[in-house]
Design a protein around this motif. Structure first.
Motif, PDB file in Angstrom:
ATOM      1  N   CYS A   1       6.780   1.161   6.430  1.00  0.00           N
ATOM      2  CA  CYS A   1       5.448   1.745   6.122  1.00  0.00           C
ATOM      3  C   CYS A   1       4.630   0.770   5.969  1.00  0.00           C
ATOM      4  CB  CYS A   1       5.580   2.791   5.248  1.00  0.00           C
ATOM      5  SG  CYS A   1       6.407   4.390   5.443  1.00  0.00           S
ATOM      6  N   GLY A   2       4.410  -0.412   6.748  1.00  0.00           N
ATOM      7  CA  GLY A   2       3.569  -1.291   6.459  1.00  0.00           C
ATOM      8  C   GLY A   2       3.877  -2.186   5.121  1.00  0.00           C
ATOM      9  N   GLY A   3       4.972  -1.842   4.463  1.00  0.00           N
ATOM     10  CA  GLY A   3       5.369  -2.736   3.365  1.00  0.00           C
ATOM     11  C   GLY A   3       5.002  -2.284   1.956  1.00  0.00           C
ATOM     12  N   GLN A   4       4.333  -0.898   1.780  1.00  0.00           N
ATOM     13  CA  GLN A   4       4.118  -0.172   0.470  1.00  0.00           C
ATOM     14  C   GLN A   4       5.044   0.751   0.752  1.00  0.00           C
ATOM     15  OE1 GLN A   4       0.423  -1.434   0.421  1.00  0.00           O
ATOM     16  NE2 GLN A   4       0.431  -1.093  -1.825  1.00  0.00           N
ATOM     17  N   HIS A   5       5.501   1.474  -0.339  1.00  0.00           N
ATOM     18  CA  HIS A   5       6.281   2.919  -0.298  1.00  0.00           C
ATOM     19  C   HIS A   5       7.143   3.090   0.775  1.00  0.00           C
ATOM     20  CE1 HIS A   5       3.388   3.809  -3.374  1.00  0.00           C
ATOM     21  NE2 HIS A   5       2.416   3.679  -2.636  1.00  0.00           N
ATOM     22  N   PRO A   6       8.186   2.270   1.014  1.00  0.00           N
ATOM     23  CA  PRO A   6       9.122   2.439   2.473  1.00  0.00           C
ATOM     24  C   PRO A   6       9.929   3.549   2.351  1.00  0.00           C
ATOM     25  CG  PRO A   6       9.928   0.763   0.754  1.00  0.00           C
ATOM     26  CD  PRO A   6       8.431   1.134   0.205  1.00  0.00           C
TER      27      PRO A   6
ATOM     28  N   ASP B   1       1.044   3.618   9.640  1.00  0.00           N
ATOM     29  CA  ASP B   1       2.173   2.981   8.838  1.00  0.00           C
ATOM     30  C   ASP B   1       3.275   3.593   9.041  1.00  0.00           C
ATOM     31  OD1 ASP B   1       0.707   3.054   5.330  1.00  0.00           O
ATOM     32  OD2 ASP B   1       0.365   1.613   7.078  1.00  0.00           O
TER      33      ASP B   1
END
Lengths: 959, 413, 88
Positions: B161-166, B319
């Protein structure tokens, strides 16, 4: 194939000095800078440019204006490229979408032969019995549907979103828009003028202009506007919607420009409409204005010998225009009497162009491309024959529909104008004006006058002194009311996107889909990628005709954004994701933290360790036996100060906060108006009128809002300062914690009582100290400026090294607090629980004046439906694990769930908390359903498993 | 089926009989008047006639048939709800949906795709497990799966997800399906018409007459109708209808928006919902992506679209699927969601004899269309709440009691 | 985007605000039974409503009068008049 490129046209958009190649369906195609893919491919001599969605019929250019999607392509990394308005990339390879084997040999064209079996709506009447076969049919339908192909390798390109504001936004740089802008430029207003085309002018650049008045005006107006400091010209900017308060997003090559305009002038022109007859979709059949655009902008002759179908006077202008450019005009087929068409008829006749009055085109013929049309007297039934006229172009000029989408979205109402032949704005919302063809004005001088009138209205709306508005009267007879010929062999298309024929609509009406919206939804007319730009007006005509109603009596479907489809990467703009980070995150990473997300923050769960065994247990032992530190910077932190500080806290929390003595803390509970638990925290009274309050990481924002809102409601004399991101927090806990901290602070740490609070310095850093026992050992929580946190963290680890200090994470903290039975709001409570369903009921103090949720709490007291209990269990084997949210089962009914659980090193067994429902009193034991649907028994016990007397709080502290 | 298609080919006049009868005038009286010609109202009419033999029924729809939320929702059908009341209720709806096309003899394009509710944090994953456990208890096919399984079912998804909150896991519900929403309304309307129900479009109910404390008739834009039983199934117009009988409710009206992309070749089989990103997506049989998010932030009785919705949806969707950047959104629209405080409906008998309520459908109403019709029809026929809807009475709010669905609602689709 | 003309902070885009509705009013209702009822029940028809809106960047609360049929904001005032002094 012979080239169709013409000699240079005055004002052409192509730059013949910059040529390049690209590939279309595997064929190398030449282009000039300024060409569109369609114009270049046509110039190369190709006529079949696409295949229709359903029947895979060959298709060619229709509007050359992005009003249709006949020519839809996939590139190597681009999907559903609209060739009519897209410039080819040098070296790019384009394929027509949705063919099997290419556009020329599309193997799926046999579906067209099945057309009689596949009328509109056929799929509702079939494929559902037997049920088991439907997935197979659906797979087939899915394969045959869809246009372009997307893959993960398509680039993730995102545009930049910018914002702009202005006094007047003029949408459209045709005659009317330029006339309005020219007038506005001389006033003290800020103006943005936008047009979706690469260059200004609209029809001024390609329509008949024998006396050059159009071109002269265009040059003069653009020259003036370019030099005007209060005017921002934005060609290549498409207004795709009009939202509340006149917010208009413009799609440009770089991304969105979101314009907030005080007034808007919509001068978006009109969309030329197709005629409907048998095979009206053959390549070679196109709109007259399409041919004019191709000839004048791109110097491409789309055909050599054309028949013009005339339903209005514009047909004659187009015929003259194209004839002058060198196209052969075999005949003009006029649906009515040429006498009604004006002066140009004589000039057409003088050029020897044949005119057939009161006639219709019943059919087009030619196999893959147009070769001839069948012409008959108007009213002849389709299929009854007529004169066959050979031609390779059929240019339709039968009518227009206003491009009034933005007006409709802005709240304008449109009414059908019988004299004009199409709809026109009837009532406009404040600040929104219309001019030009969209407003029913067609002649050049009428457009110019209309643009001036709109500018005057806009200026008046802005409070500028202006004279009276003089609007020219609307035009007449621009759209033929019935450019449609029924035909027994059908293939007379109303909607080119969806392959919908006249009979499809008539049948649908007879089947009961007899209102404009039901007709659309059942037949999918207007639901394709061009969203009805060419199909809505004719469909309305067929509906009215079938119902025996006058045109305009059936209404229109709802107009919604977006006018043209917009890529998601343009809408989304640049990716911006603010997140919060503790000042100690670097230290955590260096120490091998394993992370978990908590709201906008991350927190270490535990740290990877060299010691064998579970890192959580290792950290646990450090805290219980020696000393541990944990980063609690993510907590909400508020300072409440002022004469009403205590009163505010009493009003916001259930606890009697103002009864806290100075130098002490109190556990705070917050509920919402309905009594649901929302947050908990520690409130420290640092001074008579100064409190320092913590809040849960995920609840801080909500709690801060409650504090400020209640302060405003009661008009309290108080400041509420949010220090959440200014202060870091470090909790030091364990039997050796006192030893570790005492030398570092500048006050007598032994004098800080259990649940006490004070301010002072630690390692020279100003901080607040709260002695609270969340994890069950002697502990002090230190809140200090975040910039100083890394230094303190390092100092504690260094000084504590010989005491066996370890940093511990939230997983460890969870286990420690679980042994104490401390609840975690949001984990042990949920979205409906109130305090009387938990052990925290005692924190609700009704002797206060009032507090958020007081009323609900009074009612809910004594009406608990749930209860939180502690449990302990011996698990039969290692494979059996109780997890959070495993259900408590009682005689086959769901009786609750586990909210927290873990293996307690102190007790040597599994312990946990559970919410139980439906028990008048807590049972002695419960059954928990674990993985594999097995039941595990557990004993219900008090929630505090470890040191219920809090004796550990005094360990390590001098008496 | 092949016979039916051949008939079309051979018969020039292949129109079938009208799907919805439209009598010229309403009668003076009906046994039951249903306000609202959307899926719920039409389903209720059908089951009244089909299951209970009550055919003297009129449906009044102020717009066009199915033109309210039935024609605007994002067509997801599932039963993986958190509460026992919800799970049992929606499970019955799924059962009805699975054979509904055959029962109504109309292809509803009911397509079982599998439904993934993505978890992006441990706390969400915990809630997913809770839902899975409750579902399993009632025999509903739901399970907690890890990120690898999500990737296997949807290889194109970007788990990071773009690096945050995978994505750290998901609740997988195999029976999750999509269906052609309009067709559900048409199917119920046609069968109800065949059974004698009369459907009046472009006809508004303007008042409800109460005499002696009970319903005796309705006022419509086409005159007064006598009736002893009125059903309100009007979603966003619920407060207006309730005002006609002097009732208040805990329903609040908030816009719910959605949008659709241009059609493309099939690539997304399952339905993907993300709680953290507040977006969800499915691909129709036509190849379009139908996408939605959470409700608008403030009450508004309007179906206007907003720019914020479509820009923030595009941003969040990218994302999960960054390669969709070049895919175009074609159209956006909105419906009016009748939200309740606990994300569960208000159904059944009310304090006014003869007035039955089917409301509080928020963002969860379309999937309940068949079971609502069935249970409301029973309730009206027997003047007793069907057992499946007993928990949904409005009195729970008088007792400050909320059902527990909100613990898990995330985006609520 | 939509914009609000607010006292003291001027014209700000709607995206900077969050709507808290009118629920807070129950705290000051005199009759406990009516206050309890107001927690869940009310007149939810389209009409002019008084709502509390928070401007997040400045943390100022405002009271709006907004027509929930047309989304027109009829009036905006600072919820706590003394807040104006705080930022003057």
């Amino acid at each position: 194939m012979p080239s169709r490129r013409l000699s240079p046209q005055e004002g052409e958009w192509i730059d013949r000095g910059r040529a390049f190649d690209f590939s279309f369906e595997g064929e190398t195609t030449s282009a000039f800078a300024g060409d569109t893919i369609t114009s270049a491919v046509l110039a190369g001599g190709r006529t079949v440019l696409g295949r229709s969605f359903k029947y895979h019929r060959p298709r060619g250019v229709l509007s050359a204006a992005n009003h249709d999607v006949n020519v839809l392509l996939d590139g190597a990394d681009a999907i559903n490229v609209r060739a009519d308005v897209a410039a080819p990339e040098p070296g790019a390879r384009y394929r027509v979408v949705n063919t099997r084997g290419g556009v020329d040999r599309d193997r799926a064209r046999f579906i067209g032969a099945l057309a009689p079996l596949l009328p509109v709506g056929f799929y509702y009447k079939a494929f559902h019995r037997p049920r088991a076969l439907f997935p197979w049919w659906e797979r087939l339908i899915r394969q045959l549907s869809g246009l372009g192909e997307i893959t993960e390798r398509h680039p993730a390109l995102r545009g930049t979103t910018r914002r702009a504001s202005c006094d007047v936004l003029v949408i459209g740089m045709g005659a009317a828009g330029l006339a309005a802008a020219r007038e506005l430029a001389t006033h003290d207003v800020s103006v943005i003028v936008a047009d979706e085309n690469a260059r200004a002018g609209g029809a001024l650049g390609y329509a008949l202009d024998a006396d050059h008045s159009a071109r002269i005006f265009l040059a003069e107006a653009t020259g003036l506007l370019v030099g005007a400091p209060n005017v921002r010209l934005m060609p290549g900017a498409c207004a795709v919607g009009c939202y509340a308060d006149r917010v208009v997003p413009l799609v440009t090559a770089e991304g969105l420009v979101v314009v907030t305009a005080r007034t808007i002038i919509v001068a978006t022109g009109a969309i030329e409409q197709p005629a409907v007859f048998h095979n009206n979709d053959l390549p070679g059949v196109m709109l007259a204005s399409a041919a004019e655009r191709l000839v004048r902008r791109y110097a491409v002759a789309p055909c050599e010998r054309a028949v013009v179908l005339a339903g209005n006077a514009d047909a004659y202008a187009a015929a003259l225009n194209l004839h002058t450019a060198g196209l052969g005009i075999a005949a003009i087929v006029d649906l009515d009497d040429p006498e009604s068409r004006g002066d140009l008829v004589a000039e057409v006749a003088a050029r020897g162009i044949r005119i057939l009055p009161r006639s219709q085109v019943s059919a087009a013929a030619g196999g893959r491309v147009l070769r001839a049309v069948t012409v008959a007297p108007r009213g002849t039934p389709g299929g009854a024959g007529g004169e066959v006229i050979p031609c390779d172009g059929l240019l339709m000029s039968v009518g227009w529909a206003p491009a009034s989408h933005l007006l409709a979205q802005a709240g304008a109402t449109l009414g059908y104008d019988d004299a004009l032949g199409h709809a026109r704005p009837a009532a406009l919302p404040p600040g929104v004006f219309a001019a030009g063809r969209v407003n029913g004005r067609y002649a050049l001088d009428a457009k110019l006058a209309d643009g001036l009138a709109a500018a005057t209205d806009a200026l008046r709306c802005l409070g500028r002194p202006v004279g009276e508005t003089r609007r020219p009267p609307p035009a007449t007879a621009r759209s033929h009311p019935w450019p449609i010929v029924d035909h027994p062999a059908r293939k007379n298309f109303i909607d080119f996107d969806e392959d919908i024929q006249v009979e499809d609509l008539r049948v649908a009406v007879r089947e009961g889909f007899d209102s404009i919206e039901l007709l659309k939804r059942w037949t999918t007319n207007g639901m394709g990628p061009s969203q009805g730009k060419h199909s809505n007006p004719n469909a309305a005509r067929v509906l009215a005709d079938t119902l025996g109603l006058p045109p305009g009596a059936v209404g229109a479907t709802t107009v919604r954004p977006l006018y043209h489809p917009v890529p998601m990467g343009v809408l989304g703009g640049r990716r911006l994701r603010p997140h919060a980070a503790s000042a100690l995150n670097g230290a955590h990473d260096a120490a091998g933290a394993v992370w978990t997300e908590v709201g906008a923050w991350r927190r270490p769960k535990f740290y990877q360790r060299r010691e064998p065994g579970s890192p959580v247990v290792t950290e646990y032992r450090a805290v219980r036996e020696r000393v541990g530190i944990i980063d609690v910077s993510t907590l909400g932190k508020f300072e409440i100060r002022g004469p009403d500080a205590g009163r505010l806290l009493d009003l916001c929390y259930t606890s009697a906060v103002s009864k806290t003595r100075t130098g002490m803390t109190r556990y705070l509970l917050m509920v919402d108006h309905r009594g649901t638990i929302t947050d908990d925290g520690i409130g420290a009274r640092l001074a008579y009128d100064r409190y320092y309050v913590t809040a849960g990481t995920s609840h801080a924002v909500g709690s801060y809002r409650t504090l400020t809102q209640v302060a405003a409601l009661y008009r309290l004399d108080v400041d509420v300062i949010d220090l959440t991101r200014h202060l870091a927090g470090i909790n030091v806990a364990g039997p050796h914690a006192f030893e570790l901290l005492a030398p570092l602070v500048d006050f007598d740490l032994a004098a800080l009582p259990f649940l006490g609070a004070c301010e002072g310095r630690v390692a020279g850093i100003e901080a607040r100290f709260m002695r609270v026992g969340f994890v069950g050992e002697y502990g002090v929580e230190v809140h200090l400026p975040h910039a100083d946190a890394p230094a303190l963290w390092r100092r504690l680890l260094a000084d504590g090294a010989r005491r066996g200090i370890l940093a511990f994470g939230v997983d460890t903290q969870r286990l420690l607090r679980l042994e104490k039975g401390h609840l975690i709001v949001g984990q042990d409570t949920d979205g409906v629980m109130h305090p009387f369903e938990t052990p925290l009921a005692g924190l609700v103090n009704f002797s206060k004046e009032n507090f958020v949720g007081r009323n609900a709490c009074e009612y809910l007291r004594g009406r608990a439906q749930r209860a939180i209990v502690g449990f302990e269990a011996e698990l039969p084997d290692e494979a059996t694990v109780i997890e959070e949210c495993h259900l408590v089962i009682d005689n086959g009914r769901i009786a609750g769930r586990v909210t927290s659980v873990g293996h307690s090193p102190a007790l040597g067994r599994t312990i946990g908390l559970a919410v139980l429902e439906g028990y008048p009193a807590p049972p002695a034991g419960i059954s928990i359903r674990v993985g594999g649907a097995r039941l595990v028994g557990a004993r219900v016990v008090p929630t505090c498993f470890y040191d219920p007397d809090n004796a550990r709080q005094r360990v390590g502290v001098p008496a | 089926m092949a016979i039916r298609l051949l008939k079309y080919a051979l018969d020039r006049n292949h129109a079938e009989p009208r799907y919805f009868n439209t009598p010229a005038e309403p009668r003076d009286s009906y046994d039951v008047v249903i306000i609202g010609g959307g899926g719920h109202g039409l389903a209720c009419a059908y089951y009244l006639a089909q299951n209970h033999g009550i055919r003297r029924v009129a449906v009044f729809e102020k717009g066009y048939l199915g033109g309210g939320n039935t024609g605007r929702n994002t067509t997801i059908v599932r039963s993986n709800y958190l509460t026992p009341e919800g799970a049992k209720f929606y499970q019955r709806s799924v059962e009805l949906f699975e054979s509904l096309g055959e029962e109504l003899d109309l292809n509803l394009f009911y397509s079982t795709r599998g439904h993934y509710t993505l978890a992006h944090s441990e706390s969400t994953l915990r809630t997913m497990r809770w839902r899975a456990e409750v579902n399993k208890h009632f025999g509903i096919d739901s399970e907690l799966v890890g990120p690898e399984e999500v990737k296997r079912a949807c290889p194109q998804i970007d788990l990071s997800c773009g690096g945050q909150h995978p994505v750290c896991g998901a609740l997988f519900h195999a029976p999750g399906s999509i269906v052609r929403h309009d067709a559900v309304a048409w199917g119920y309307a046609r069968r109800a018409s065949q059974l004698g129900v009369e459907i009046f479009q472009q006809t508004a109910v303007t008042g409800i007459e109460i005499e002696g404390g009970r319903v005796v008739g309705v006022q419509t834009s086409r005159g007064r109708i006598a009736t002893g039983k009125v059903v309100s199934a009007v979603a966003g117009a619920t407060p207006t209808v309730l005002k006609m009988v002097g009732l208040e409710s805990p329903v609040d009206i908030v816009p719910l928006q959605a949008c659709v992309s241009e059609p493309m070749k099939p690539w997304l089989d399952p339905i993907i919902v993300s709680g953290s990103l507040h977006v969800y997506v499915s691909q129709t049989a036509r190849g379009e992506l139908v996408m939605g998010a959470s409700v608008d932030p403030a009450e508004l009785h309007s179906t206007r679209s907003s720019l914020d919705f479509v820009t923030s949806l595009a941003d969040q969707m990218l994302d999960l699927f960054p390669f969709l950047a070049g895919v175009k959104i074609v159209r956006q629209w909105a419906g009016m969601a009748d939200m309740t405080p606990d994300f569960a409906p208000v159904m059944g008998k009310t304090g006014i004899p003869g007035f039955y309520l089917d409301a509080g459908w928020g963002t969860w109403g379309f999937k309940a269309t068949p079971v609502c019709g069935e249970t409301m029809a029973f309730t009206v026929a027997h003047d007793t709440n069907h057992r499946l809807i007993e928990p949904f009475g409005m009195t729970r709010f008088e007792e400050l009691r909320m059902l527990g669905e909100k613990g898990a609602a995330s985006v609520g689709h | 985007m939509k914009q609000f003309d607010c006292p003291h902070i001027g014209r700000r885009p709607a995206s900077e605000f969050v709507c808290a509705g009118g629920m807070i009013g129950v705290m000051q209702m005199q009759d406990p039974a009516a206050a309890r009822r107001a927690l869940y029940f009310g007149d939810a028809t389209a009409r002019v409503k008084r709502e509390w809106w928070l401007h997040r960047p400045s943390r100022l609360w405002f009271r709006f009068e907004r027509d929930t049929a047309t989304d027109q904001v009829l009036s905006i005032e600072l919820a706590h008049p003394e807040d104006a002094d705080a930022i003057a």
